[in-house]
Each structure stands twice: as C-alpha cells, then as structure tokens.
Design a protein around this motif. Structure first.
Motif, PDB file in Angstrom:
ATOM      1  N   SER A  58       0.739  -1.017  -0.057  1.00 26.00           N
ATOM      2  CA  SER A  58       0.295  -0.024   0.009  1.00 26.00           C
ATOM      3  C   SER A  58       1.130   0.966  -0.155  1.00 26.00           C
ATOM      4  CB  SER A  58      -0.913  -0.588   1.801  1.00 26.00           C
ATOM      5  OG  SER A  58       0.097   0.172   2.181  1.00 26.00           O
ATOM      6  N   ARG A  59       0.621   2.820  -0.552  1.00 30.96           N
ATOM      7  CA  ARG A  59       1.495   3.694   0.057  1.00 30.96           C
ATOM      8  C   ARG A  59       2.074   3.483   1.182  1.00 30.96           C
ATOM      9  NH1 ARG A  59       0.959   7.950   2.514  1.00 30.96           N
ATOM     10  NH2 ARG A  59      -0.858   7.429   3.522  1.00 30.96           N
ATOM     11  N   GLY A  60       0.855   3.239   2.543  1.00 27.35           N
ATOM     12  CA  GLY A  60       1.074   4.175   3.925  1.00 27.35           C
ATOM     13  C   GLY A  60       3.086   2.523   4.291  1.00 27.35           C
ATOM     14  N   GLU A  61       2.636   1.752   3.024  1.00 30.26           N
ATOM     15  CA  GLU A  61       3.909   0.367   3.515  1.00 30.26           C
ATOM     16  C   GLU A  61       5.230   1.067   2.791  1.00 30.26           C
ATOM     17  OE1 GLU A  61       0.791  -3.047   4.219  1.00 30.26           O
ATOM     18  OE2 GLU A  61       1.174  -2.830   1.532  1.00 30.26           O
ATOM     19  N   PHE A  62       4.708   2.016   2.025  1.00 26.97           N
ATOM     20  CA  PHE A  62       5.602   2.036   0.343  1.00 26.97           C
ATOM     21  C   PHE A  62       6.310   3.109   1.108  1.00 26.97           C
ATOM     22  CE2 PHE A  62       6.644   5.786  -2.195  1.00 26.97           C
ATOM     23  CZ  PHE A  62       8.275   5.344  -2.318  1.00 26.97           C
ATOM     24  N   ASP A  63       5.295   4.086   2.850  1.00 29.73           N
ATOM     25  CA  ASP A  63       6.006   5.131   3.324  1.00 29.73           C
ATOM     26  C   ASP A  63       7.619   4.268   3.633  1.00 29.73           C
ATOM     27  OD1 ASP A  63       4.833   6.711   1.024  1.00 29.73           O
ATOM     28  OD2 ASP A  63       3.476   7.364   3.455  1.00 29.73           O
ATOM     29  N   VAL A  64       6.845   2.972   4.522  1.00 31.01           N
ATOM     30  CA  VAL A  64       7.580   2.268   5.174  1.00 31.01           C
ATOM     31  C   VAL A  64       9.695   2.434   4.444  1.00 31.01           C
ATOM     32  CG1 VAL A  64       8.284   0.681   6.867  1.00 31.01           C
ATOM     33  CG2 VAL A  64       6.276   1.735   7.179  1.00 31.01           C
ATOM     34  N   ILE A  65       9.368   1.474   3.753  1.00 28.15           N
ATOM     35  CA  ILE A  65      10.147   1.446   2.737  1.00 28.15           C
ATOM     36  C   ILE A  65      11.518   2.714   2.196  1.00 28.15           C
ATOM     37  CG2 ILE A  65       9.527  -1.394   2.874  1.00 28.15           C
ATOM     38  CD1 ILE A  65       8.545  -0.902  -0.038  1.00 28.15           C
ATOM     39  N   ALA A  66      10.523   2.865   1.788  1.00 22.85           N
ATOM     40  CA  ALA A  66      10.634   4.199   1.270  1.00 22.85           C
ATOM     41  C   ALA A  66      12.221   5.346   1.829  1.00 22.85           C
ATOM     42  CB  ALA A  66       9.995   4.833   0.332  1.00 22.85           C
ATOM     43  N   THR A  67      11.425   5.456   3.355  1.00 20.82           N
ATOM     44  CA  THR A  67      12.495   5.812   3.977  1.00 20.82           C
ATOM     45  C   THR A  67      13.396   4.729   4.601  1.00 20.82           C
ATOM     46  OG1 THR A  67      10.339   6.858   5.273  1.00 20.82           O
ATOM     47  CG2 THR A  67      11.779   6.509   6.749  1.00 20.82           C
ATOM     48  N   PRO A  79      12.398   1.516  15.333  1.00 24.07           N
ATOM     49  CA  PRO A  79      10.754   1.848  14.812  1.00 24.07           C
ATOM     50  C   PRO A  79      10.421   3.412  14.834  1.00 24.07           C
ATOM     51  CG  PRO A  79      11.077  -0.195  15.601  1.00 24.07           C
ATOM     52  CD  PRO A  79      12.526   0.355  16.068  1.00 24.07           C
ATOM     53  N   ARG A  80      11.226   4.081  16.302  1.00 24.08           N
ATOM     54  CA  ARG A  80      11.015   4.712  17.305  1.00 24.08           C
ATOM     55  C   ARG A  80      11.158   6.254  15.850  1.00 24.08           C
ATOM     56  NH1 ARG A  80      12.744   5.657  22.289  1.00 24.08           N
ATOM     57  NH2 ARG A  80      10.216   5.131  22.713  1.00 24.08           N
ATOM     58  N   GLN A  81      12.836   6.025  14.957  1.00 26.21           N
ATOM     59  CA  GLN A  81      12.818   7.212  13.967  1.00 26.21           C
ATOM     60  C   GLN A  81      11.837   6.915  12.415  1.00 26.21           C
ATOM     61  OE1 GLN A  81      17.012   5.477  13.453  1.00 26.21           O
ATOM     62  NE2 GLN A  81      18.126   7.268  13.892  1.00 26.21           N
ATOM     63  N   LEU A  82      11.806   5.502  12.469  1.00 26.44           N
ATOM     64  CA  LEU A  82      10.147   5.357  11.652  1.00 26.44           C
ATOM     65  C   LEU A  82       9.238   5.817  11.610  1.00 26.44           C
ATOM     66  CD1 LEU A  82      11.117   1.598  10.320  1.00 26.44           C
ATOM     67  CD2 LEU A  82      10.685   3.551   8.754  1.00 26.44           C
ATOM     68  N   SER A  83       8.601   5.446  13.118  1.00 27.99           N
ATOM     69  CA  SER A  83       7.366   6.799  13.113  1.00 27.99           C
ATOM     70  C   SER A  83       6.813   8.151  13.845  1.00 27.99           C
ATOM     71  CB  SER A  83       6.892   6.609  14.572  1.00 27.99           C
ATOM     72  OG  SER A  83       6.819   4.177  14.986  1.00 27.99           O
ATOM     73  N   ALA A  84       8.851   8.794  13.736  1.00 24.16           N
ATOM     74  CA  ALA A  84       8.684  10.402  14.039  1.00 24.16           C
ATOM     75  C   ALA A  84       8.776  10.796  12.480  1.00 24.16           C
ATOM     76  CB  ALA A  84      10.032  10.348  14.558  1.00 24.16           C
ATOM     77  N   THR A  85       9.861  10.768  11.273  1.00 20.56           N
ATOM     78  CA  THR A  85       9.465  11.148  10.146  1.00 20.56           C
ATOM     79  C   THR A  85       7.950  10.835   9.116  1.00 20.56           C
ATOM     80  OG1 THR A  85      11.968   9.685  10.494  1.00 20.56           O
ATOM     81  CG2 THR A  85      10.582   9.873   8.319  1.00 20.56           C
ATOM     82  N   LEU A  86       7.552   9.631  10.072  1.00 22.81           N
ATOM     83  CA  LEU A  86       5.840   8.870   9.331  1.00 22.81           C
ATOM     84  C   LEU A  86       4.818   9.613   9.509  1.00 22.81           C
ATOM     85  CD1 LEU A  86       6.741   5.743   8.046  1.00 22.81           C
ATOM     86  CD2 LEU A  86       7.043   7.630   6.323  1.00 22.81           C
ATOM     87  N   MET A  87       5.397  10.592  10.917  1.00 22.48           N
ATOM     88  CA  MET A  87       4.452  10.593  11.628  1.00 22.48           C
ATOM     89  C   MET A  87       3.523   9.598  11.747  1.00 22.48           C
ATOM     90  SD  MET A  87       3.558  14.861  10.209  1.00 22.48           S
ATOM     91  CE  MET A  87       3.131  13.940   8.547  1.00 22.48           C
ATOM     92  N   LEU A  88       3.543   8.825  12.217  1.00 21.42           N
ATOM     93  CA  LEU A  88       2.766   7.228  13.185  1.00 21.42           C
ATOM     94  C   LEU A  88       2.796   7.012  14.283  1.00 21.42           C
ATOM     95  CD1 LEU A  88       3.172   4.743   9.858  1.00 21.42           C
ATOM     96  CD2 LEU A  88       1.343   5.866  10.805  1.00 21.42           C
ATOM     97  N   THR A  89       1.347   6.509  14.652  1.00 14.93           N
ATOM     98  CA  THR A  89       1.883   6.257  16.520  1.00 14.93           C
ATOM     99  C   THR A  89       2.754   4.650  15.909  1.00 14.93           C
ATOM    100  OG1 THR A  89      -0.587   4.891  15.965  1.00 14.93           O
ATOM    101  CG2 THR A  89      -0.563   7.074  16.825  1.00 14.93           C
ATOM    102  N   THR A  90       3.000   4.587  17.761  1.00 18.16           N
ATOM    103  CA  THR A  90       4.009   3.241  17.528  1.00 18.16           C
ATOM    104  C   THR A  90       2.754   2.016  16.670  1.00 18.16           C
ATOM    105  OG1 THR A  90       3.388   3.686  19.978  1.00 18.16           O
ATOM    106  CG2 THR A  90       5.791   4.185  18.621  1.00 18.16           C
ATOM    107  N   GLY A  91       1.401   2.299  17.699  1.00 16.30           N
ATOM    108  CA  GLY A  91       0.513   1.180  17.330  1.00 16.30           C
ATOM    109  C   GLY A  91       0.831   1.340  15.502  1.00 16.30           C
ATOM    110  N   GLY A  92       0.287   2.027  15.310  1.00 15.67           N
ATOM    111  CA  GLY A  92       0.392   2.044  13.803  1.00 15.67           C
ATOM    112  C   GLY A  92       1.661   1.683  12.943  1.00 15.67           C
ATOM    113  N   MET A  93       3.001   2.100  13.984  1.00 13.33           N
ATOM    114  CA  MET A  93       3.372   1.524  12.763  1.00 13.33           C
ATOM    115  C   MET A  93       4.444  -0.015  13.329  1.00 13.33           C
ATOM    116  SD  MET A  93       6.534   2.151  11.065  1.00 13.33           S
ATOM    117  CE  MET A  93       6.968   3.677  10.676  1.00 13.33           C
ATOM    118  N   THR A  94       4.150  -0.400  14.093  1.00 18.56           N
ATOM    119  CA  THR A  94       3.775  -1.959  14.256  1.00 18.56           C
ATOM    120  C   THR A  94       3.283  -2.829  14.082  1.00 18.56           C
ATOM    121  OG1 THR A  94       4.416  -1.542  16.714  1.00 18.56           O
ATOM    122  CG2 THR A  94       3.362  -3.794  15.731  1.00 18.56           C
TER     123      THR A  94
END
Length: 169
Positions: A58-67, A79-94
């Motif tokens: 998905s676009r959201g998953e692309f955002d993670v691997i693109a980051t 995971p904290r760096q990814l969450s901060a970059t993507l402005m996601l909660t830790t639950g959403g990131m998990t």
C-alpha cells in the motif's frame, strides 16, 4: 456543476458559488485553494495505491520501505525513527512493520547498542521492491503534472512549499 476540463470552472467553483448565493458576505477564496488541495490529494492517493498494488504494498507500506531506502546503507532505522519521520503512532507503525516483515521486505533485529531497542532493516527483496515502486509512483505523479509546463510545476511546488511552511509552522 461537476468538474470539467478546459472550461475554467470545476466543482470547487460551484461550491463557492453556492456559498455566495446563500452567504454573499463570505470570502470563499481560502475554500478555492484548500478545496482543490483536498480533491487533488484524494485523487492522487487512489492513483498511488493503484501504482503500488502490483508490488504487493500500500502507499503507507511504501512510505516505510522508502524511508528505509532513503536513509542510505545499511537501510536501517529504529521503529521510533520511522514513526517520527512518518508521523505515525507506535501502534500504527507496528502493524505496518508486521506486514512488511511477513512479506520479506524488511527484518527486525535487536539493537546491538540498546538491549530494549530494535533495528528495522530493508531486505534485498525490499530494496528491489522499493526501487521498482518508486519508479512507478513517480510515473503516476509525472502523468498528473502533464498539463503543466516545467515552469508552472516549479512555481506550484514553490507556492505549496510556502503554504506548507505557514500551515505547519
């Protein structure tokens, strides 16, 4: 009125005209800007989802691997760096990390410098997928901008940057 190409009028103009008819004292100029930004965003969200679907993401998953990809070798972040970059909660990131790890696009390992921490690393398969997906996504974006000249596109990017600075601080 529906959106129509080449007439100079679109659905946002129709909405503003309706407001003028019932509340002529209102200045609807902001609505003209943000109504169009919202509509463009929704349309592009759908197009980008279709562009990434052949890669199983998905676009959201692309955002993670693109980051991870943009972070450079070894394509590893916490995971904290990814969450901060993507402005996601830790639950959403998990949830995203779980799906991407199951698909073999990334792996999670203990952080060698922090016993409580994790490191998320792009796999070779993930690298191949993100490199192909970014090309597909850029093609969709290029097609969306095809009605603008290079100069108009650059001017629009500059105006949107200025607007974003004012809105996001």
């Amino acid at each position: 009125m529906t959106e129509s190409k080449g007439t100079g009028h679109d659905a946002v103009d129709a909405i503003a005209a309706q407001w003028y008819a019932v509340r002529p004292e209102l200045d609807t100029a902001p609505m003209a800007v943000f109504g169009r930004i919202y509509r463009i965003g929704r349309a592009m969200e759908e197009r980008m989802e279709r562009a990434y679907a052949p890669f199983g993401i998905s676009r959201g998953e692309f955002d993670v691997i693109a980051t991870l990809r943009r972070s450079g070798e070894p394509y590893t972040l916490s995971p904290r760096q990814l969450s901060a970059t993507l402005m996601l909660t830790t639950g959403g990131m998990t949830g995203r990390l779980d799906k991407l790890e199951k698909a073999g696009l990334l792996c999670r390992q203990p952080d060698p410098h922090d016993r409580r921490g994790l490191r998320v690393t792009l796999t070779e398969h993930g690298l191949d997928v993100v490199d192909a997906a970014v090309v597909a996504g850029l093609q969709v974006q290029r097609e969306a901008l095809a009605g603008l000249s290079d100069e108009e596109s650059a001017a629009l990017a500059g105006l949107l940057r200025k607007l974003a600075e004012g809105v996001t601080g």
